[in-house]
Design a protein around this motif. Structure first.
Motif, mmCIF file in Angstrom:
data_model
loop_
_atom_site.group_PDB
_atom_site.id
_atom_site.type_symbol
_atom_site.label_atom_id
_atom_site.label_comp_id
_atom_site.label_asym_id
_atom_site.label_seq_id
_atom_site.Cartn_x
_atom_site.Cartn_y
_atom_site.Cartn_z
ATOM 1 N N VAL A 2 13.639 36.618 35.911
ATOM 2 C CA VAL A 2 13.559 37.023 37.311
ATOM 3 C C VAL A 2 12.653 38.245 37.435
ATOM 4 O O VAL A 2 12.937 39.304 36.872
ATOM 5 C CB VAL A 2 14.960 37.341 37.867
ATOM 6 N N ARG A 3 11.554 38.079 38.151
ATOM 7 C CA ARG A 3 10.569 39.157 38.315
ATOM 8 C C ARG A 3 10.890 39.961 39.575
ATOM 9 O O ARG A 3 10.998 39.403 40.671
ATOM 10 C CB ARG A 3 9.154 38.599 38.392
ATOM 11 N N ALA A 25 20.314 44.491 33.796
ATOM 12 C CA ALA A 25 20.860 43.272 34.401
ATOM 13 C C ALA A 25 20.088 42.032 33.977
ATOM 14 O O ALA A 25 20.277 40.958 34.549
ATOM 15 C CB ALA A 25 20.843 43.404 35.923
ATOM 16 N N SER A 26 19.200 42.193 32.967
ATOM 17 C CA SER A 26 18.412 41.086 32.412
ATOM 18 C C SER A 26 17.317 40.593 33.354
ATOM 19 O O SER A 26 16.879 39.440 33.271
ATOM 20 C CB SER A 26 19.323 39.906 32.019
ATOM 21 N N GLY A 27 16.877 41.471 34.250
ATOM 22 C CA GLY A 27 15.738 41.160 35.098
ATOM 23 C C GLY A 27 14.457 41.714 34.493
ATOM 24 O O GLY A 27 14.481 42.445 33.506
ATOM 25 N N ASP A 28 13.337 41.349 35.089
ATOM 26 C CA ASP A 28 12.019 41.779 34.614
ATOM 27 C C ASP A 28 11.345 42.614 35.700
ATOM 28 O O ASP A 28 10.694 42.068 36.596
ATOM 29 C CB ASP A 28 11.171 40.548 34.272
ATOM 30 N N HIS A 205 25.504 52.544 34.194
ATOM 31 C CA HIS A 205 25.955 52.589 32.797
ATOM 32 C C HIS A 205 27.094 53.585 32.690
ATOM 33 O O HIS A 205 27.108 54.614 33.379
ATOM 34 C CB HIS A 205 24.803 53.018 31.886
ATOM 35 N N SER A 206 28.051 53.304 31.828
ATOM 36 C CA SER A 206 29.215 54.180 31.675
ATOM 37 C C SER A 206 28.827 55.589 31.239
ATOM 38 O O SER A 206 29.536 56.564 31.529
ATOM 39 C CB SER A 206 30.203 53.577 30.666
ATOM 40 N N LEU A 216 25.450 45.277 41.165
ATOM 41 C CA LEU A 216 24.525 45.010 42.263
ATOM 42 C C LEU A 216 23.264 44.335 41.730
ATOM 43 O O LEU A 216 22.771 43.351 42.300
ATOM 44 C CB LEU A 216 24.189 46.307 42.995
ATOM 45 N N PHE A 217 22.750 44.846 40.615
ATOM 46 C CA PHE A 217 21.538 44.281 40.031
ATOM 47 C C PHE A 217 21.828 42.952 39.319
ATOM 48 O O PHE A 217 20.996 42.043 39.335
ATOM 49 C CB PHE A 217 20.916 45.297 39.076
#
Length: 226
Positions: A2-3, A25-28, A205-206, A216-217
């Protein structure tokens, strides 16, 4: 992959944090300078926080006149998710891509603090991983974050986040900037453009004392994949 386009203006300063949160969130994420444009190949657009053009005239007013806002408007019409955080929300409001406007905080002071938000909608591209009524903890940092709409009852269905207490109680006691209806985030009528004053990327992040913003992301990435 996901870009996600992260728009940079003169004075943008939350772009790196936003890109980091998208990556978590593993997006690009990819930075796009506002004068360059070229959003055709992206799956989503984010306008991060900062002080575009030094907040001259009004926060976000000059940035809202950039030609890239016309591209963003086209993305919105095509149904792409668009997020504006803090100064990004101010820009979206100035461009009339979300309802309402932002003005100076009650007391005319810059506020930097942690707040609680109650999630009011979970059917948007950015909130599917939350529960309706859930309370999350994120930071704010703004001087012109007081949300205003003349007839707030007309946009009740547009409210996505409200300032609240740790138990979810919505009252002026927990309203840091005087926003009408304790509103902290709103969505457009079509449900794909969200503006919010609090910073979810600073709570991704914690190690940052909260990871409530990460979902959200994650919601965005999952939405775009589906």
């Amino acid at each position: 992959m996901v870009r996600v386009a992260i728009i940079r203006f003169p004075g943008t300063n939350c772009d790196l944090e936003m890109a980091w949160a998208v990556k978590l969130a593993s997006g690009d994420p990819e930075f796009v300078w506002h004068e360059d444009g070229g959003l055709e190949s992206f799956d989503a657009v984010i306008i991060p926080g900062g002080f575009t053009y030094g907040d001259y005239i009004r926060a976000g007013a000059i940035a809202a006149l950039s030609p890239i806002l016309e591209e963003i408007r086209e993305c919105v019409e095509e149904g792409l998710p668009v997020l504006g955080v803090c100064n990004g929300m101010q820009i979206l409001a100035e461009a009339e891509l979300i309802p309402g406007t932002l003005t100076v905080n009650v007391g005319n002071r810059f506020i930097c603090d942690w707040v609680y938000l109650r999630v009011e909608r979970t059917d948007t591209p950015f909130t599917t991983k939350y529960e309706e009524g859930e309370v999350i903890r994120v930071p704010i940092a703004h001087a012109e974050g007081r949300y205003y709409y003349e007839n707030p009852e007309e946009i009740e269905d547009n409210v996505v986040f409200r300032f609240c207490g740790p138990d979810g109680d919505v009252s002026e006691e927990y309203n840091p900037n005087g926003s009408v209806g304790c509103i902290a985030g709103v969505v457009n009528d079509d449900g794909n453009v969200i503006g919010m004053m609090p910073h979810p990327e600073r709570a991704a992040h914690s190690l940052l004392n909260s990871d409530d913003g990460l979902r959200l992301f994650e919601s965005l990435v999952e939405w775009c994949r589906s």
